[in-house]
Design a protein around this motif. Structure first.
Motif, PDB file in Angstrom:
ATOM      1  N   VAL A   1     -31.116  -9.441  45.631  1.00 58.35           N
ATOM      2  CA  VAL A   1     -30.968  -8.069  45.490  1.00 58.35           C
ATOM      3  C   VAL A   1     -30.916  -7.410  43.991  1.00 58.35           C
ATOM      4  N   ASN A   2     -30.863  -7.992  43.104  1.00 61.49           N
ATOM      5  CA  ASN A   2     -30.823  -8.050  41.668  1.00 61.49           C
ATOM      6  C   ASN A   2     -32.138  -7.804  41.210  1.00 61.49           C
ATOM      7  N   GLU A   3     -33.132  -8.735  41.777  1.00 57.73           N
ATOM      8  CA  GLU A   3     -34.610  -9.005  41.505  1.00 57.73           C
ATOM      9  C   GLU A   3     -34.990  -7.421  42.046  1.00 57.73           C
ATOM     10  N   GLU A   4     -34.681  -7.239  43.299  1.00 57.25           N
ATOM     11  CA  GLU A   4     -35.153  -6.082  43.942  1.00 57.25           C
ATOM     12  C   GLU A   4     -34.840  -4.646  43.266  1.00 57.25           C
ATOM     13  N   ILE A   5     -33.506  -4.652  42.788  1.00 57.82           N
ATOM     14  CA  ILE A   5     -33.134  -3.638  41.819  1.00 57.82           C
ATOM     15  C   ILE A   5     -33.881  -3.546  40.672  1.00 57.82           C
TER      16      ILE A   5
ATOM     17  N   GLN B   1     -32.332  -1.956  51.125  1.00 56.52           N
ATOM     18  CA  GLN B   1     -31.468  -1.693  52.360  1.00 56.52           C
ATOM     19  C   GLN B   1     -31.355  -3.001  53.321  1.00 56.52           C
ATOM     20  N   LYS B   2     -32.484  -3.853  53.531  1.00 50.55           N
ATOM     21  CA  LYS B   2     -32.216  -4.873  54.260  1.00 50.55           C
ATOM     22  C   LYS B   2     -31.407  -5.939  53.622  1.00 50.55           C
ATOM     23  N   LEU B   3     -31.390  -6.094  52.373  1.00 46.98           N
ATOM     24  CA  LEU B   3     -31.006  -7.013  51.617  1.00 46.98           C
ATOM     25  C   LEU B   3     -29.375  -6.612  51.424  1.00 46.98           C
TER      26      LEU B   3
END
Length: 153
Positions: free
Chosen positions: A76-80, A117-119
């Motif tokens: 999640v942090n990486e995608e953020i 949203q998926k994560l």
């Protein structure tokens, strides 16, 4: 004695030259940037005009980017981080009037948003609620910016 005088003069000269501020003679100063934007807009290229510096929605997006919390989930942090980078590029593209760059970053923004949203299902309830608040505010502000661009065309 002459040596002592010479070294004293050299030290004073060095301190004085390092302490004085010099004017910015960079070719990429703000004046140059604004002149470049004016010549691009005068050249007949279709352009949209949204002043990012005075836009409340862009300011809120910038604040959201800087205050985004860290979560326990690394994915999640990486995608953020990817989302933040894309948001910055989106604002830069709008500021420079780059239509193709804006559209490209908007698509990338949508992909990143969908991945987050998926994560979200891997987060605990409190973190999910915080993340949802940030995502809703980002989406709302991007929508307002897009609407203001579309109405000015």
């Amino acid at each position: 004695m002459k040596r002592l005088f010479f070294f004293g003069f050299l030290i004073i000269f060095t301190i004085n030259s390092c302490a004085t501020e010099k004017p910015n003679v960079s070719p990429l100063s703000n004046g140059f940037y604004s002149e470049t934007k004016k010549t691009e807009s005068d050249s007949g290229i279709e352009n949209f005009s949204v002043n990012i510096n005075e836009n409340v929605n862009a300011a809120e997006i910038t604040n959201l980017i800087s205050s985004f919390p860290k979560f326990k989930n690394a994915a999640v942090n990486e995608e953020i981080s990817s989302l933040k980078y894309t948001l910055q590029n989106y604002l830069y593209a709008i500021d420079s009037g780059n239509i193709s760059g804006k559209n490209k970053t908007l698509k990338s923004l949508e992909k990143s948003y969908k991945k987050i949203q998926k994560l979200r299902k891997y987060l605990n309830k409190d973190d999910d609620a915080v993340l949802n608040r940030y995502l809703v505010r980002i989406k709302t502000n991007v929508t307002f910016i897009e609407d203001s661009i579309n109405t000015k065309k």
